[in-house]
Design a protein around this motif. Sequence first.
Motif, mmCIF file in Angstrom:
data_model
loop_
_atom_site.group_PDB
_atom_site.id
_atom_site.type_symbol
_atom_site.label_atom_id
_atom_site.label_comp_id
_atom_site.label_asym_id
_atom_site.label_seq_id
_atom_site.Cartn_x
_atom_site.Cartn_y
_atom_site.Cartn_z
ATOM 1 N N UNK A 1 0.776 -1.233 0.028
ATOM 2 C CA UNK A 1 -0.146 0.018 0.112
ATOM 3 C C UNK A 1 0.779 1.213 -0.102
ATOM 4 N N UNK A 2 2.063 1.166 0.794
ATOM 5 C CA UNK A 2 2.551 2.577 0.661
ATOM 6 C C UNK A 2 3.671 2.607 -0.448
ATOM 7 N N UNK A 3 3.624 1.857 -1.343
ATOM 8 C CA UNK A 3 4.851 1.910 -2.426
ATOM 9 C C UNK A 3 4.201 2.957 -3.432
ATOM 10 N N UNK A 4 5.108 3.839 -3.706
ATOM 11 C CA UNK A 4 5.098 4.947 -4.902
ATOM 12 C C UNK A 4 5.511 4.318 -6.103
ATOM 13 N N UNK A 5 5.492 4.824 -7.118
ATOM 14 C CA UNK A 5 5.823 4.231 -8.414
ATOM 15 C C UNK A 5 7.339 3.927 -8.370
ATOM 16 N N UNK A 6 8.076 4.895 -8.116
ATOM 17 C CA UNK A 6 9.469 4.821 -7.771
ATOM 18 C C UNK A 6 9.897 3.431 -6.744
ATOM 19 N N UNK A 7 8.955 3.457 -5.939
ATOM 20 C CA UNK A 7 9.276 2.396 -4.828
ATOM 21 C C UNK A 7 9.266 0.835 -5.610
ATOM 22 N N UNK A 8 8.313 0.892 -6.160
ATOM 23 C CA UNK A 8 7.888 -0.557 -7.332
ATOM 24 C C UNK A 8 9.283 -0.664 -8.048
ATOM 25 N N UNK A 9 9.571 0.380 -8.703
ATOM 26 C CA UNK A 9 10.712 0.072 -9.650
ATOM 27 C C UNK A 9 12.165 -0.146 -8.935
ATOM 28 N N UNK A 10 12.308 0.533 -7.656
ATOM 29 C CA UNK A 10 13.410 0.222 -7.108
ATOM 30 C C UNK A 10 13.361 -1.083 -6.601
ATOM 31 N N UNK A 11 12.122 -1.878 -6.062
ATOM 32 C CA UNK A 11 12.106 -3.033 -5.596
ATOM 33 C C UNK A 11 12.464 -4.020 -6.796
ATOM 34 N N UNK A 12 12.084 -3.714 -7.870
ATOM 35 C CA UNK A 12 12.225 -4.318 -9.178
ATOM 36 C C UNK A 12 13.763 -4.643 -9.517
ATOM 37 N N UNK A 13 14.239 -3.458 -9.229
ATOM 38 C CA UNK A 13 15.716 -3.208 -9.696
ATOM 39 C C UNK A 13 16.637 -3.869 -8.835
ATOM 40 N N UNK A 14 16.341 -4.219 -7.547
ATOM 41 C CA UNK A 14 17.127 -5.166 -6.609
ATOM 42 C C UNK A 14 16.843 -6.618 -6.990
ATOM 43 N N UNK A 15 15.665 -6.871 -7.583
ATOM 44 C CA UNK A 15 15.271 -8.186 -7.909
ATOM 45 C C UNK A 15 16.202 -8.820 -9.034
ATOM 46 N N UNK A 16 16.114 -7.982 -10.196
ATOM 47 C CA UNK A 16 16.769 -8.536 -11.198
ATOM 48 C C UNK A 16 18.069 -8.135 -11.615
ATOM 49 N N UNK A 17 19.157 -8.974 -11.929
ATOM 50 C CA UNK A 17 20.548 -8.543 -11.926
ATOM 51 C C UNK A 17 20.716 -7.752 -13.313
ATOM 52 N N UNK A 18 19.723 -8.177 -14.320
ATOM 53 C CA UNK A 18 19.942 -7.590 -15.676
ATOM 54 C C UNK A 18 19.051 -6.283 -15.848
ATOM 55 N N UNK A 19 18.539 -5.746 -14.557
ATOM 56 C CA UNK A 19 17.739 -4.615 -14.625
ATOM 57 C C UNK A 19 18.564 -3.493 -15.400
ATOM 58 N N UNK A 20 17.757 -2.410 -16.230
ATOM 59 C CA UNK A 20 18.356 -1.450 -16.949
ATOM 60 C C UNK A 20 17.672 -0.330 -16.699
#
Length: 312
Positions: A89-108
């Motif tokens: 609930x507290x996630x802003x758009x940029x939080x969702x993206x930062x979380x994904x960035x930590x999950x995927x080593x191939x993140x661009x």
Amino acid sequence: MTAAATLTDVTMRYREHTALDAVTTSFATDGITGLLGRNGAGKTTLMQLLAGHRVPSSGQVRVLGTDPYEDDAVLQQICFVKESQRYPDHFRVRDALSAAATLFPTWDEDLARSLVADFDLPARRPVVKLSRGMVSAVGITIGLASRAPVTFFDEPYLGLDAVARQLFYDRLIADYAEEPRTIVLSTHLIEEISGLLEHVVLLDGGRVLLDDDVETLRASALTVTGPTGRVEALAREHEVLTRDALGGSTRAVLRLGRPLEPADLAASGLAAEPTPLQQLVVALSTRATGTASAAAAARTARSSTPYEGATR
Ligand SMILES: Nc1ncnc2c1ncn2[C@@H]1O[C@H](COP(=O)(O)OP(=O)(O)OP(=O)(O)O)[C@@H](O)[C@H]1O
């Protein structure tokens, strides 16, 4: 073809319902596959299995050579963009993206930023305050920017307007050209994406109805229009998928038993045109409905096993 993801004789049962029935198929290492089928055909279930979110009731699932279930090394190479992805609930758009960035080593990160700009996403706004289409755009941004070697998009366009959907298709094809990978896209908007697809897997009632290259598929069917007698003569040599008669004229979609030369057809007063992928898929699914519902009834009657799948 080198396969990045395979299912071998996979059955998935939810209590008495068989969502996937002895499915064997594979997805190419570099390729965009359309996973098609009517509501309830089993598309999401198939992607959940390949994304390691479930274990099958029976059969073998392999992604990048291993069983993805609870295998962290392979899971970080798989991105699954769900139709109704939820974020804290507290996630802003940029939080969702930062979380994904930590999950995927191939993140661009550059790609993520340019998609945020293209979709006009408000980076500081809480995801819960976004419109339906904007939430879809967040999922699409994550799916593309993850650059995961195996990426699943499960009807990722919910609520997206036509302009945003076109943007998704354009960015998908451009990014795929730059970084080829395994992309599986489930959709009901077949005609919109038909130009992107190299391969099609069509599910019907949990079974694989069709598993073919788009080119082969297109060449396998023809829409023929002309005097009813001549169309019917042709229909005796090929399988008729649909047939519409008006006055003395008939228009039929034929699944070809052998190649037909347009010049020969024209000489016999028949007009021929390619059959759009969507029409072909609808015709094949409709044709299968009777057989599939009879088979499903038989399966339900046979099966009294309790729930055999596990969720993460
Ligand atoms: N967790 C579950 N428990 C019980 N049945 C389920 C569950 N998940 C899916 N099903 C059933 O399995 C079948 C396949 O569902 P699935 O979501 O895989 O289909 P789909 O092809 O993705 O459908 P749609 O196009 O509508 O999204 C459906 O009949 C569905 O009701």
